[in-house]
Scaffold this motif. Sequence first.
Motif, PDB file in Angstrom:
ATOM      1  N   PHE A 172       2.309 -30.162 -15.003  1.00 52.50           N
ATOM      2  CA  PHE A 172       3.604 -30.354 -14.413  1.00 52.50           C
ATOM      3  C   PHE A 172       3.815 -32.036 -14.813  1.00 52.50           C
ATOM      4  N   ALA A 173       4.726 -32.334 -15.828  1.00 52.44           N
ATOM      5  CA  ALA A 173       5.122 -33.485 -16.178  1.00 52.44           C
ATOM      6  C   ALA A 173       6.256 -34.085 -15.517  1.00 52.44           C
ATOM      7  N   GLY A 174       6.363 -35.425 -15.144  1.00 54.50           N
ATOM      8  CA  GLY A 174       7.527 -35.801 -14.365  1.00 54.50           C
ATOM      9  C   GLY A 174       7.298 -37.338 -13.757  1.00 54.50           C
ATOM     10  N   ASP A 175       8.308 -37.469 -12.643  1.00 53.02           N
ATOM     11  CA  ASP A 175       8.362 -38.672 -12.138  1.00 53.02           C
ATOM     12  C   ASP A 175       8.038 -38.681 -10.668  1.00 53.02           C
ATOM     13  N   ASN A 197      -1.234 -31.969 -12.110  1.00 53.60           N
ATOM     14  CA  ASN A 197       0.204 -32.846 -11.627  1.00 53.60           C
ATOM     15  C   ASN A 197      -0.009 -34.245 -12.573  1.00 53.60           C
ATOM     16  N   SER A 198       0.828 -34.264 -13.688  1.00 53.00           N
ATOM     17  CA  SER A 198       0.906 -35.365 -14.566  1.00 53.00           C
ATOM     18  C   SER A 198       2.299 -36.142 -14.137  1.00 53.00           C
ATOM     19  N   GLY A 199       2.613 -36.231 -12.954  1.00 58.28           N
ATOM     20  CA  GLY A 199       3.737 -36.837 -12.426  1.00 58.28           C
ATOM     21  C   GLY A 199       3.320 -38.418 -12.349  1.00 58.28           C
ATOM     22  N   VAL A 200       4.283 -39.345 -12.807  1.00 60.54           N
ATOM     23  CA  VAL A 200       3.943 -40.992 -12.390  1.00 60.54           C
ATOM     24  C   VAL A 200       5.332 -41.436 -11.681  1.00 60.54           C
ATOM     25  N   SER A 201       5.206 -41.886 -10.512  1.00 59.49           N
ATOM     26  CA  SER A 201       6.519 -42.417  -9.954  1.00 59.49           C
ATOM     27  C   SER A 201       7.186 -43.546 -10.610  1.00 59.49           C
ATOM     28  N   GLY A 202       8.394 -43.403 -10.531  1.00 63.57           N
ATOM     29  CA  GLY A 202       9.103 -44.470 -11.286  1.00 63.57           C
ATOM     30  C   GLY A 202       9.474 -44.249 -13.082  1.00 63.57           C
ATOM     31  N   ASN A 203       8.750 -43.312 -13.449  1.00 65.10           N
ATOM     32  CA  ASN A 203       9.029 -43.125 -14.949  1.00 65.10           C
ATOM     33  C   ASN A 203      10.246 -42.505 -15.213  1.00 65.10           C
ATOM     34  N   THR A 204      10.811 -42.938 -16.422  1.00 66.24           N
ATOM     35  CA  THR A 204      11.989 -42.535 -17.057  1.00 66.24           C
ATOM     36  C   THR A 204      11.524 -41.586 -18.264  1.00 66.24           C
ATOM     37  N   SER A 205      12.365 -41.113 -18.821  1.00 67.25           N
ATOM     38  CA  SER A 205      11.858 -39.998 -20.082  1.00 67.25           C
ATOM     39  C   SER A 205      11.398 -40.978 -20.995  1.00 67.25           C
ATOM     40  N   TRP A 242       0.677 -23.750 -20.134  1.00 68.05           N
ATOM     41  CA  TRP A 242       1.932 -23.790 -19.654  1.00 68.05           C
ATOM     42  C   TRP A 242       2.336 -25.383 -19.558  1.00 68.05           C
ATOM     43  N   VAL A 243       3.588 -25.895 -19.850  1.00 64.45           N
ATOM     44  CA  VAL A 243       4.015 -27.270 -19.559  1.00 64.45           C
ATOM     45  C   VAL A 243       5.498 -26.971 -18.664  1.00 64.45           C
ATOM     46  N   SER A 244       5.429 -27.891 -17.774  1.00 62.43           N
ATOM     47  CA  SER A 244       6.695 -28.093 -16.840  1.00 62.43           C
ATOM     48  C   SER A 244       7.155 -29.626 -17.139  1.00 62.43           C
ATOM     49  N   ILE A 245       8.578 -29.551 -17.456  1.00 66.87           N
ATOM     50  CA  ILE A 245       8.901 -31.067 -17.439  1.00 66.87           C
ATOM     51  C   ILE A 245      10.121 -31.151 -16.805  1.00 66.87           C
ATOM     52  N   CYS A 246      10.102 -32.105 -15.795  1.00 68.74           N
ATOM     53  CA  CYS A 246      11.260 -32.449 -14.685  1.00 68.74           C
ATOM     54  C   CYS A 246      11.271 -34.061 -14.752  1.00 68.74           C
ATOM     55  N   LYS A 255      11.542 -34.544 -28.103  1.00 65.69           N
ATOM     56  CA  LYS A 255      10.178 -35.068 -28.970  1.00 65.69           C
ATOM     57  C   LYS A 255       8.855 -34.403 -27.820  1.00 65.69           C
ATOM     58  N   MET A 256       9.316 -34.309 -26.688  1.00 63.64           N
ATOM     59  CA  MET A 256       8.384 -33.696 -25.951  1.00 63.64           C
ATOM     60  C   MET A 256       8.383 -32.233 -25.900  1.00 63.64           C
ATOM     61  N   ILE A 257       9.318 -31.602 -25.933  1.00 67.55           N
ATOM     62  CA  ILE A 257       9.349 -30.077 -26.283  1.00 67.55           C
ATOM     63  C   ILE A 257       8.557 -29.744 -27.655  1.00 67.55           C
ATOM     64  N   LEU A 258       9.043 -30.405 -28.664  1.00 70.13           N
ATOM     65  CA  LEU A 258       8.498 -30.079 -29.856  1.00 70.13           C
ATOM     66  C   LEU A 258       6.940 -30.425 -29.907  1.00 70.13           C
ATOM     67  N   SER A 259       6.430 -31.139 -29.004  1.00 71.34           N
ATOM     68  CA  SER A 259       5.059 -31.819 -29.248  1.00 71.34           C
ATOM     69  C   SER A 259       4.050 -30.673 -28.741  1.00 71.34           C
ATOM     70  N   VAL A 260       4.648 -29.677 -27.876  1.00 69.86           N
ATOM     71  CA  VAL A 260       3.922 -28.708 -27.249  1.00 69.86           C
ATOM     72  C   VAL A 260       4.571 -27.222 -27.641  1.00 69.86           C
ATOM     73  N   LYS A 261       5.451 -27.182 -28.349  1.00 62.23           N
ATOM     74  CA  LYS A 261       6.104 -25.877 -28.574  1.00 62.23           C
ATOM     75  C   LYS A 261       5.267 -25.355 -29.690  1.00 62.23           C
ATOM     76  N   GLY A 262       5.009 -24.080 -29.331  1.00 56.68           N
ATOM     77  CA  GLY A 262       4.119 -23.255 -30.719  1.00 56.68           C
ATOM     78  C   GLY A 262       2.839 -23.268 -30.105  1.00 56.68           C
ATOM     79  N   THR A 263       2.092 -24.057 -29.338  1.00 57.02           N
ATOM     80  CA  THR A 263       0.928 -24.465 -28.943  1.00 57.02           C
ATOM     81  C   THR A 263       0.645 -23.901 -27.613  1.00 57.02           C
ATOM     82  N   VAL A 264       1.736 -23.611 -26.755  1.00 60.88           N
ATOM     83  CA  VAL A 264       1.522 -23.162 -25.326  1.00 60.88           C
ATOM     84  C   VAL A 264       2.134 -21.997 -24.957  1.00 60.88           C
ATOM     85  N   LYS A 265       1.879 -21.202 -24.196  1.00 60.57           N
ATOM     86  CA  LYS A 265       2.619 -19.961 -23.835  1.00 60.57           C
ATOM     87  C   LYS A 265       4.108 -20.020 -23.447  1.00 60.57           C
TER      88      LYS A 265
END
Length: 227
Positions: free
Chosen positions: A11-14, A58-66, A84-88, A119-129
């Motif tokens: 899970f990636a995010g802020d 959990n790969s969220g970091v407080s304060g992050n922008t895209s 699996w990757v989740s981006i919020c 860019k984030m989507i394309l960096s994992v697209k095709g390699t994840v379920k």
Amino acid sequence: MIFEPMDRIVFAGDSVTDMGSAQPVGEGLFDNVGQSYVRIIENMLSTWYPEVYLRVTNSGVSGNTSRDLMQRFDSDVVSLNPDWVSICIGINDVWRQFDSPAIPDGQVMPEEYEANLEKMILSVKGTVKGIFILTPYYMEPNPQDWMRKRMDEYGAICKKLAAKHGCCLVDLQEVFNRYFEYRHSSYIAWDRVHPNLIGATVIAKAFLSHCGFEYDHQPAKKETQTC
């Protein structure tokens, strides 16, 4: 359920994702995974599906922008070899336009936001379920509110890219809109952004509704071994 034994979900995010998780990557025992919707999702998966061992990160970091997330995406998401990757992401992209209007270099405009997310989507697209895109949101029912209206523009970008790349879209703004037909936003977030545990559960429930999660699931009885 779509998740299989030993799958890793990152899970990636802020701050909405982070919520006190270990940095830069939180998982495992104690409170390493934090107290956000990620914690609730792991709790629910472990409770309803005890026979399915899943690695929740959990790969969220407080304060992050895209922009911030894009800069660390390889190290904190791609290099973890997720299934699996989740981006919020996107709330801070918008928020800085309102709480720091005189600091433009801290703001991320829609064009850059779209480029970063793609860019984030394309960096994992095709390699994840699968890839989950969770829309940014503002817990304001009035769609004409300045910040809510701006946030909806970023949510529309998420919808566009999710459709383009075959991602699973979780429209959190719509989820909260429905919730606020019954309760005021202050019930779950005084600042209309950072949810308490009830709000985190609302997000978790919305996420799991896209995962084939069955509330009446009963694991097969485990056979006992005899000598």
